[in-house]
Motif scaffolding. Structure first.
Motif, PDB file in Angstrom:
ATOM      1  N   THR A   4       0.857  -1.185   0.000  1.00 57.04           N
ATOM      2  CA  THR A   4       0.000   0.000   0.000  1.00 57.04           C
ATOM      3  C   THR A   4       0.891   1.232   0.000  1.00 57.04           C
ATOM      4  O   THR A   4       2.033   1.193   0.483  1.00 57.04           O
ATOM      5  N   VAL A   5       0.354   2.307  -0.553  1.00 56.86           N
ATOM      6  CA  VAL A   5       1.067   3.574  -0.584  1.00 56.86           C
ATOM      7  C   VAL A   5       0.132   4.636  -0.028  1.00 56.86           C
ATOM      8  O   VAL A   5      -1.018   4.751  -0.465  1.00 56.86           O
ATOM      9  N   ASP A   6       0.624   5.396   0.924  1.00 63.08           N
ATOM     10  CA  ASP A   6      -0.142   6.523   1.449  1.00 63.08           C
ATOM     11  C   ASP A   6       0.005   7.657   0.445  1.00 63.08           C
ATOM     12  O   ASP A   6       1.036   8.335   0.406  1.00 63.08           O
ATOM     13  N   THR A   7      -1.013   7.850  -0.370  1.00 67.23           N
ATOM     14  CA  THR A   7      -0.933   8.838  -1.445  1.00 67.23           C
ATOM     15  C   THR A   7      -0.904  10.273  -0.921  1.00 67.23           C
ATOM     16  O   THR A   7      -0.505  11.177  -1.648  1.00 67.23           O
ATOM     17  N   LYS A   8      -1.299  10.465   0.317  1.00 64.46           N
ATOM     18  CA  LYS A   8      -1.209  11.813   0.909  1.00 64.46           C
ATOM     19  C   LYS A   8       0.232  12.139   1.292  1.00 64.46           C
ATOM     20  O   LYS A   8       0.622  13.300   1.279  1.00 64.46           O
ATOM     21  N   LEU A   9       1.009  11.109   1.618  1.00 60.18           N
ATOM     22  CA  LEU A   9       2.422  11.308   1.944  1.00 60.18           C
ATOM     23  C   LEU A   9       3.313  11.292   0.712  1.00 60.18           C
ATOM     24  O   LEU A   9       4.327  11.970   0.665  1.00 60.18           O
ATOM     25  N   CYS A  10       2.939  10.479  -0.269  1.00 57.44           N
ATOM     26  CA  CYS A  10       3.777  10.254  -1.447  1.00 57.44           C
ATOM     27  C   CYS A  10       4.116  11.563  -2.148  1.00 57.44           C
ATOM     28  O   CYS A  10       3.244  12.361  -2.469  1.00 57.44           O
ATOM     29  N   ALA A  11       5.416  11.775  -2.356  1.00 54.07           N
ATOM     30  CA  ALA A  11       5.895  12.973  -3.049  1.00 54.07           C
ATOM     31  C   ALA A  11       6.173  12.688  -4.526  1.00 54.07           C
ATOM     32  O   ALA A  11       6.651  13.577  -5.240  1.00 54.07           O
ATOM     33  N   MET A  13       8.473  11.016  -6.102  1.00 53.22           N
ATOM     34  CA  MET A  13       9.860  11.244  -6.504  1.00 53.22           C
ATOM     35  C   MET A  13      10.394  10.116  -7.374  1.00 53.22           C
ATOM     36  O   MET A  13      11.402  10.274  -8.039  1.00 53.22           O
ATOM     37  N   GLY A  14       9.748   8.953  -7.334  1.00 54.69           N
ATOM     38  CA  GLY A  14      10.088   7.869  -8.240  1.00 54.69           C
ATOM     39  C   GLY A  14      11.179   6.925  -7.786  1.00 54.69           C
ATOM     40  O   GLY A  14      11.580   6.045  -8.552  1.00 54.69           O
ATOM     41  N   GLN A  15      11.654   7.050  -6.563  1.00 52.19           N
ATOM     42  CA  GLN A  15      12.687   6.128  -6.101  1.00 52.19           C
ATOM     43  C   GLN A  15      12.184   4.688  -6.117  1.00 52.19           C
ATOM     44  O   GLN A  15      12.932   3.766  -6.423  1.00 52.19           O
ATOM     45  N   CYS A  16      10.905   4.505  -5.810  1.00 52.94           N
ATOM     46  CA  CYS A  16      10.324   3.155  -5.822  1.00 52.94           C
ATOM     47  C   CYS A  16      10.286   2.585  -7.237  1.00 52.94           C
ATOM     48  O   CYS A  16      10.479   1.388  -7.432  1.00 52.94           O
ATOM     49  N   VAL A  17      10.060   3.435  -8.210  1.00 49.40           N
ATOM     50  CA  VAL A  17      10.006   2.998  -9.603  1.00 49.40           C
ATOM     51  C   VAL A  17      11.371   2.468 -10.031  1.00 49.40           C
ATOM     52  O   VAL A  17      11.456   1.461 -10.731  1.00 49.40           O
ATOM     53  N   ASP A  47      10.793  -4.454  -0.807  1.00 50.52           N
ATOM     54  CA  ASP A  47      11.340  -4.003   0.468  1.00 50.52           C
ATOM     55  C   ASP A  47      12.328  -2.861   0.265  1.00 50.52           C
ATOM     56  O   ASP A  47      12.338  -1.884   1.025  1.00 50.52           O
ATOM     57  N   GLU A  48      13.142  -2.964  -0.770  1.00 46.89           N
ATOM     58  CA  GLU A  48      14.088  -1.885  -1.065  1.00 46.89           C
ATOM     59  C   GLU A  48      13.341  -0.608  -1.434  1.00 46.89           C
ATOM     60  O   GLU A  48      13.700   0.486  -0.995  1.00 46.89           O
ATOM     61  N   ALA A  49      12.298  -0.741  -2.237  1.00 55.97           N
ATOM     62  CA  ALA A  49      11.507   0.434  -2.622  1.00 55.97           C
ATOM     63  C   ALA A  49      10.931   1.122  -1.396  1.00 55.97           C
ATOM     64  O   ALA A  49      10.957   2.367  -1.295  1.00 55.97           O
ATOM     65  N   ALA A  50      10.431   0.347  -0.454  1.00 58.25           N
ATOM     66  CA  ALA A  50       9.889   0.926   0.776  1.00 58.25           C
ATOM     67  C   ALA A  50      10.997   1.609   1.573  1.00 58.25           C
ATOM     68  O   ALA A  50      10.788   2.703   2.124  1.00 58.25           O
ATOM     69  N   ASP A  51      12.162   0.995   1.614  1.00 57.48           N
ATOM     70  CA  ASP A  51      13.280   1.555   2.376  1.00 57.48           C
ATOM     71  C   ASP A  51      13.793   2.866   1.786  1.00 57.48           C
ATOM     72  O   ASP A  51      14.173   3.768   2.532  1.00 57.48           O
ATOM     73  N   VAL A  52      13.812   2.972   0.459  1.00 54.27           N
ATOM     74  CA  VAL A  52      14.383   4.168  -0.170  1.00 54.27           C
ATOM     75  C   VAL A  52      13.369   5.298  -0.353  1.00 54.27           C
ATOM     76  O   VAL A  52      13.748   6.398  -0.735  1.00 54.27           O
ATOM     77  N   CYS A  53      12.113   5.032  -0.038  1.00 51.58           N
ATOM     78  CA  CYS A  53      11.098   6.086  -0.174  1.00 51.58           C
ATOM     79  C   CYS A  53      11.466   7.247   0.747  1.00 51.58           C
ATOM     80  O   CYS A  53      11.543   7.079   1.965  1.00 51.58           O
ATOM     81  N   VAL A  55       9.851   9.710   1.868  1.00 51.09           N
ATOM     82  CA  VAL A  55       8.826  10.121   2.836  1.00 51.09           C
ATOM     83  C   VAL A  55       8.191   8.927   3.542  1.00 51.09           C
ATOM     84  O   VAL A  55       7.216   9.085   4.284  1.00 51.09           O
ATOM     85  N   GLN A  56       8.743   7.725   3.297  1.00 48.54           N
ATOM     86  CA  GLN A  56       8.265   6.501   3.944  1.00 48.54           C
ATOM     87  C   GLN A  56       6.763   6.296   3.758  1.00 48.54           C
ATOM     88  O   GLN A  56       6.028   5.986   4.706  1.00 48.54           O
ATOM     89  N   ALA A  57       6.311   6.441   2.514  1.00 51.48           N
ATOM     90  CA  ALA A  57       4.894   6.326   2.173  1.00 51.48           C
ATOM     91  C   ALA A  57       4.491   4.916   1.747  1.00 51.48           C
ATOM     92  O   ALA A  57       3.312   4.661   1.531  1.00 51.48           O
ATOM     93  N   ILE A  58       5.451   4.008   1.611  1.00 49.47           N
ATOM     94  CA  ILE A  58       5.178   2.653   1.138  1.00 49.47           C
ATOM     95  C   ILE A  58       5.152   1.693   2.322  1.00 49.47           C
ATOM     96  O   ILE A  58       6.074   1.672   3.143  1.00 49.47           O
ATOM     97  N   PHE A  59       4.094   0.902   2.382  1.00 50.93           N
ATOM     98  CA  PHE A  59       3.926  -0.068   3.458  1.00 50.93           C
ATOM     99  C   PHE A  59       3.797  -1.462   2.861  1.00 50.93           C
ATOM    100  O   PHE A  59       3.030  -1.645   1.920  1.00 50.93           O
TER     101      PHE A  59
END
Length: 63
Positions: A4-11, A13-17, A47-53, A55-59
């Motif tokens: 899940t991604v908290d779209t209110k937090l998500c900036a 930035m594309g690091q997860c992509v 897990d890496e995508a969540a770690d590099v976010c 704003v920590q918007a990925i759960f």
């Protein structure tokens, strides 16, 4: 695994992509989209995508 991604937090930035392009992408409107139940073989990338976010918007919930 559930993503899940908290779209209110998500900036958007594309690091997860960059970390998990099989799971995260930008749509034609430039908004982040993702696969909520990705293949378990992508666990490390997710897990890496969540770690590099920045704003920590990925759960990630692991079964």
């Amino acid at each position: 695994m559930k993503v899940t991604v908290d779209t209110k937090l998500c900036a958007e930035m594309g690091q997860c992509v960059f970390s998990a392009p099989e799971v995260f992408a930008f749509n034609d409107n430039g908004k982040l989209v993702w696969e909520s139940n990705p293949d378990l073989g992508l666990r490390d990338a997710v897990d890496e995508a969540a770690d590099v976010c920045p704003v920590q918007a990925i759960f990630v919930e692991h079964d």
